[in-house]
Scaffold this active site. Structure first.
Site, PDB file in Angstrom:
ATOM      1  N   ALA A  58      35.184  34.485  30.074  1.00  0.00           N
ATOM      2  CA  ALA A  58      35.505  35.792  29.974  1.00  0.00           C
ATOM      3  C   ALA A  58      37.052  35.537  29.898  1.00  0.00           C
ATOM      4  O   ALA A  58      37.459  34.741  30.640  1.00  0.00           O
ATOM      5  CB  ALA A  58      35.207  36.892  30.997  1.00  0.00           C
ATOM      6  N   TYR A 123      41.852  45.070  31.007  1.00  0.00           N
ATOM      7  CA  TYR A 123      40.725  44.169  31.393  1.00  0.00           C
ATOM      8  C   TYR A 123      39.377  44.997  31.518  1.00  0.00           C
ATOM      9  O   TYR A 123      38.433  44.638  31.036  1.00  0.00           O
ATOM     10  CB  TYR A 123      41.117  43.365  32.604  1.00  0.00           C
ATOM     11  CG  TYR A 123      40.036  42.639  33.306  1.00  0.00           C
ATOM     12  CD1 TYR A 123      39.306  41.459  32.461  1.00  0.00           C
ATOM     13  CD2 TYR A 123      39.204  43.144  34.218  1.00  0.00           C
ATOM     14  CE1 TYR A 123      38.246  40.932  33.079  1.00  0.00           C
ATOM     15  CE2 TYR A 123      38.174  42.404  34.863  1.00  0.00           C
ATOM     16  CZ  TYR A 123      37.816  41.452  34.232  1.00  0.00           C
ATOM     17  OH  TYR A 123      36.457  40.681  34.950  1.00  0.00           O
ATOM     18  N   TRP A 148      34.604  40.798  42.884  1.00  0.00           N
ATOM     19  CA  TRP A 148      35.264  40.099  44.000  1.00  0.00           C
ATOM     20  C   TRP A 148      34.650  38.840  44.264  1.00  0.00           C
ATOM     21  O   TRP A 148      34.240  38.469  45.440  1.00  0.00           O
ATOM     22  CB  TRP A 148      35.321  40.951  45.186  1.00  0.00           C
ATOM     23  CG  TRP A 148      36.136  42.202  44.891  1.00  0.00           C
ATOM     24  CD1 TRP A 148      36.360  42.862  43.676  1.00  0.00           C
ATOM     25  CD2 TRP A 148      36.608  43.034  45.882  1.00  0.00           C
ATOM     26  NE1 TRP A 148      37.179  43.956  43.997  1.00  0.00           N
ATOM     27  CE2 TRP A 148      37.709  44.087  45.384  1.00  0.00           C
ATOM     28  CE3 TRP A 148      36.971  42.565  47.282  1.00  0.00           C
ATOM     29  CZ2 TRP A 148      38.321  44.916  46.016  1.00  0.00           C
ATOM     30  CZ3 TRP A 148      38.017  43.606  47.973  1.00  0.00           C
ATOM     31  CH2 TRP A 148      38.263  44.794  47.336  1.00  0.00           C
TER      32      TRP A 148
END
Length: 297
Positions: A58, A123, A148
C-alpha cells in the site's frame, strides 16, 4: 500462498510466523511486482498461481498522500482492483489489508464493519475506495481492516525508543485514539483466518482485525518510557502541536467482536504486550545510539 509486499511490518511478520505444515508461502516485493504498473498485475498473478493471495502492499505515507493523491489512489485503489479481478478469474481467496483511517472519528467509535466510512485525509479516502473496488470486483474477498501496527524495531515504537534513549524531550499526541496492534499477532491471526475461510467459515466483506483495546499514542509512549527508566518521560500534547499536512482521525478505534464471534480469533490488547515489545526494541535502540546511527523508518 502469495503475499504481496515484502518490506512492511506485516509482510515481515508474515514471513517470520508459523505456517501450517505443507503450506508453500511466497513473498513478492516491488522487485517482483511493481503495483504502479497496473497492466502487469494480472499477468503476474496468472503466472504465479496461488490458492490464497494476501495483499499487504500500500501507499502508507499519510502526509505525502495529500500532495500525491494520484500515487495514493493508484496503489491503494486501482492496483487492489486489478488484484481482485485476477483473483476472481482464478478462484483465489483474496485477503486485502485496509485501515482504520477509512473512518473519521466523528464520535461514533468504536466502529463496526458495516458503519459508513468517513475519511478525513487522502490516504484514508484512497483506502476506502480500494475497499469498495476490491469487493465489487471480487465479492468473496476479505477486506481486513487493521490499525496502528507495531513492531519492536520499526515504526512508532522504534522512533520513540530512539528519542528516549538519546534523552531527548519527547512530546506525543494524546487526543488521537485507535487500536494498537502487534504485527506478529496480526500475522498469526491472518493464518487462522485463511484456514477458516478455506474450510468454509465466514465469507467475503470487511472484517476488523486489530488489537482488542483502544489507546492514545501518548498512552503507548508513556508505558514505553517506563521501561527505559525513571529519567525517561513523555509529555502529552494535542494534535495541533504537530504540524502535519494530513488531518488524523480523533478516534478511529475499531469494534473487533465479529473477528472473535465468527472466527474465534482475538488479538491481545496493547497493554498486555507493550512492555515486552519495548524491552525488545530498547536493545536495538541502544545499539543504534552506541553506533551513532539514527532510526530512519
Amino acid at each position: 500462498m502469495l503475499v504481496l509486499g515484502r518490506r512492511g511490518q506485516l509482510a515481515r511478520a508474515l514471513a517470520a510466523c508459523d505456517w501450517p505444515t505443507g503450506w508453500a508461502v511466497t513473498l513478492a516485493g516491488r522487485e517482483s511486482l511493481d503495483l504502479e504498473r497496473l497492466d502487469g498485475i494480472g499477468p503476474f498473478l496468472e503466472g504465479h498461481p496461488a490458492e490464497v493471495v494476501i495483499n499487504t502492499a500500500a501507499y502508507t505515507a499519510v502526509d505525502h498522500a495529500e500532495a500525491e493523491p494520484e500515487a495514493a489512489y493508484r496503489l491503494n485503489a486501482e492496483a487492489p482492483e486489478r488484484i481482485a479481478e485476477a483473483c476472481r478469474r482464478s478462484g483465489s481467496l483474496l485477503v486485502h489489508l485496509s485501515t482504520d483511517y477509512v473512518f473519521g472519528g466523528d464520535g461514533t467509535a468504536p466502529f463496526r464493519e458495516g458503519d459508513p466510512t468517513s475519511p478525513v485525509n487522502v490516504y484514508g479516502a484512497s483506502k476506502a475506495e480500494g475497499e469498495r473496488r476490491v469487493l465489487q470486483a471480487c465479492p468473496e474477498a476479505t477486506v481486513a481492516r487493521t490499525a496502528w501496527l507495531m513492531s519492536p524495531e520499526s515504526g512508532f515504537v522504534a522512533a520513540i525508543l530512539d528519542r528516549l534513549v538519546r534523552k531527548e524531550a519527547v512530546k506525543v499526541v494524546a487526543d488521537q485514539r485507535g487500536n494498537p496492534t502487534r504485527a506478529a499477532d496480526l500475522a498469526q491471526a491472518l493464518v487462522r483466518l485463511v484456514r477458516a475461510r478455506r474450510a468454509g467459515t465466514g465469507g467475503g466483506g470487511c472484517l476488523h482485525m486489530a488489537g482488542d483495546g483502544a489507546a492514545s499514542w501518548f498512552d503507548v509512549a508513556r508505558d514505553m518510557a517506563a521501561v527505559v527508566g525513571p529519567e525517561a518521560s513523555v509529555t502529552p500534547v494535542p494534535s495541533s502541536a504537530h504540524a502535519a499536512l494530513a488531518q488524523r482521525p480523533s478516534d478511529s478505534s475499531l469494534n473487533v467482536t465479529q473477528l472473535s464471534s465468527t472466527y474465534d480469533i482475538c488479538m491481545a490488547s496493547w497493554d498486555a504486550w507493550i512492555t515486552t515489545m519495548a524491552r525488545e526494541g530498547l536493545i536495538a535502540a541502544a545499539n543504534r545510539v552506541e553506533k551513532g546511527q539514527q532510526f530512519d523508518g
